[in-house]
Design a protein around this motif. Structure first.
Motif, PDB file in Angstrom:
ATOM      1  N   ASN A  99      -8.302 -21.783  24.733  1.00  0.00           N
ATOM      2  CA  ASN A  99      -7.970 -20.425  24.297  1.00  0.00           C
ATOM      3  C   ASN A  99      -6.495 -20.348  23.907  1.00  0.00           C
ATOM      4  O   ASN A  99      -6.151 -19.730  22.897  1.00  0.00           O
ATOM      5  N   GLY A 100      -5.637 -20.976  24.691  1.00  0.00           N
ATOM      6  CA  GLY A 100      -4.208 -20.989  24.391  1.00  0.00           C
ATOM      7  C   GLY A 100      -3.900 -21.721  23.098  1.00  0.00           C
ATOM      8  O   GLY A 100      -3.026 -21.302  22.334  1.00  0.00           O
ATOM      9  N   PRO A 147      -5.396 -11.815  14.392  1.00  0.00           N
ATOM     10  CA  PRO A 147      -6.720 -12.202  14.876  1.00  0.00           C
ATOM     11  C   PRO A 147      -7.834 -11.814  13.897  1.00  0.00           C
ATOM     12  O   PRO A 147      -8.773 -12.578  13.699  1.00  0.00           O
ATOM     13  N   ALA A 148      -7.708 -10.664  13.255  1.00  0.00           N
ATOM     14  CA  ALA A 148      -8.735 -10.223  12.299  1.00  0.00           C
ATOM     15  C   ALA A 148      -8.815 -11.176  11.106  1.00  0.00           C
ATOM     16  O   ALA A 148      -9.916 -11.552  10.684  1.00  0.00           O
ATOM     17  N   ASN A 149      -7.670 -11.587  10.577  1.00  0.00           N
ATOM     18  CA  ASN A 149      -7.668 -12.516   9.444  1.00  0.00           C
ATOM     19  C   ASN A 149      -8.195 -13.889   9.849  1.00  0.00           C
ATOM     20  O   ASN A 149      -8.923 -14.531   9.097  1.00  0.00           O
ATOM     21  N   HIS A 157     -12.762 -11.654  22.497  1.00  0.00           N
ATOM     22  CA  HIS A 157     -13.284 -12.073  23.807  1.00  0.00           C
ATOM     23  C   HIS A 157     -12.820 -13.478  24.163  1.00  0.00           C
ATOM     24  O   HIS A 157     -12.545 -13.772  25.334  1.00  0.00           O
ATOM     25  N   ILE A 158     -12.721 -14.345  23.173  1.00  0.00           N
ATOM     26  CA  ILE A 158     -12.245 -15.714  23.411  1.00  0.00           C
ATOM     27  C   ILE A 158     -10.758 -15.689  23.759  1.00  0.00           C
ATOM     28  O   ILE A 158     -10.322 -16.316  24.725  1.00  0.00           O
ATOM     29  N   LEU A 159      -9.973 -14.943  22.986  1.00  0.00           N
ATOM     30  CA  LEU A 159      -8.535 -14.894  23.235  1.00  0.00           C
ATOM     31  C   LEU A 159      -8.209 -14.269  24.580  1.00  0.00           C
ATOM     32  O   LEU A 159      -7.229 -14.653  25.228  1.00  0.00           O
ATOM     33  N   SER A 160      -9.024 -13.320  25.020  1.00  0.00           N
ATOM     34  CA  SER A 160      -8.778 -12.668  26.315  1.00  0.00           C
ATOM     35  C   SER A 160      -9.248 -13.520  27.487  1.00  0.00           C
ATOM     36  O   SER A 160      -8.903 -13.238  28.631  1.00  0.00           O
ATOM     37  N   THR A 193     -19.727 -24.571  17.998  1.00  0.00           N
ATOM     38  CA  THR A 193     -19.837 -24.082  16.619  1.00  0.00           C
ATOM     39  C   THR A 193     -18.547 -23.388  16.190  1.00  0.00           C
ATOM     40  O   THR A 193     -18.066 -23.597  15.077  1.00  0.00           O
ATOM     41  N   MET A 194     -17.971 -22.596  17.069  1.00  0.00           N
ATOM     42  CA  MET A 194     -16.723 -21.911  16.740  1.00  0.00           C
ATOM     43  C   MET A 194     -15.598 -22.920  16.542  1.00  0.00           C
ATOM     44  O   MET A 194     -14.820 -22.821  15.601  1.00  0.00           O
TER      45      MET A 194
END
Length: 79
Positions: free
Chosen positions: A15-16, A29-31, A45-48, A56-57
């Motif tokens: 995540n970091g 994050p949106a871009n 949710h991943i970043l938090s 897959t991500m």
């Protein structure tokens, strides 16, 4: 002899590293979510730390940013 790795710590580190990519690429994050083809809420949710990134991500990140070494993204080893 084997080394025991705490997988939850490794996930937090992933995540970091995803956060580091956003900073390096100077992307919101949106871009970033749009660039790799996932929803903004999934990335949030991943970043938090609520969710862990799926294979897959991670694959989408590696395809969108081929300059990022997969070994670094997954394990933190290397540049």
């Amino acid at each position: 002899m084997f080394t025991i790795i705490n997988l939850s710590d490794m996930d937090q580190e992933i995540n970091g590293r995803i956060k580091q990519i956003l900073d390096y690429e100077e992307m919101s994050p949106a871009n970033f979510a749009s660039e790799i083809g996932i929803s903004r809420s999934n990335l949030a949710h991943i970043l938090s730390g609520r969710n862990q990134p799926s294979f897959t991500m991670l694959e989408k990140v590696m395809r969108a940013f081929p300059e990022i070494r997969s070994e670094w993204l997954i394990t933190g080893l290397g540049d």
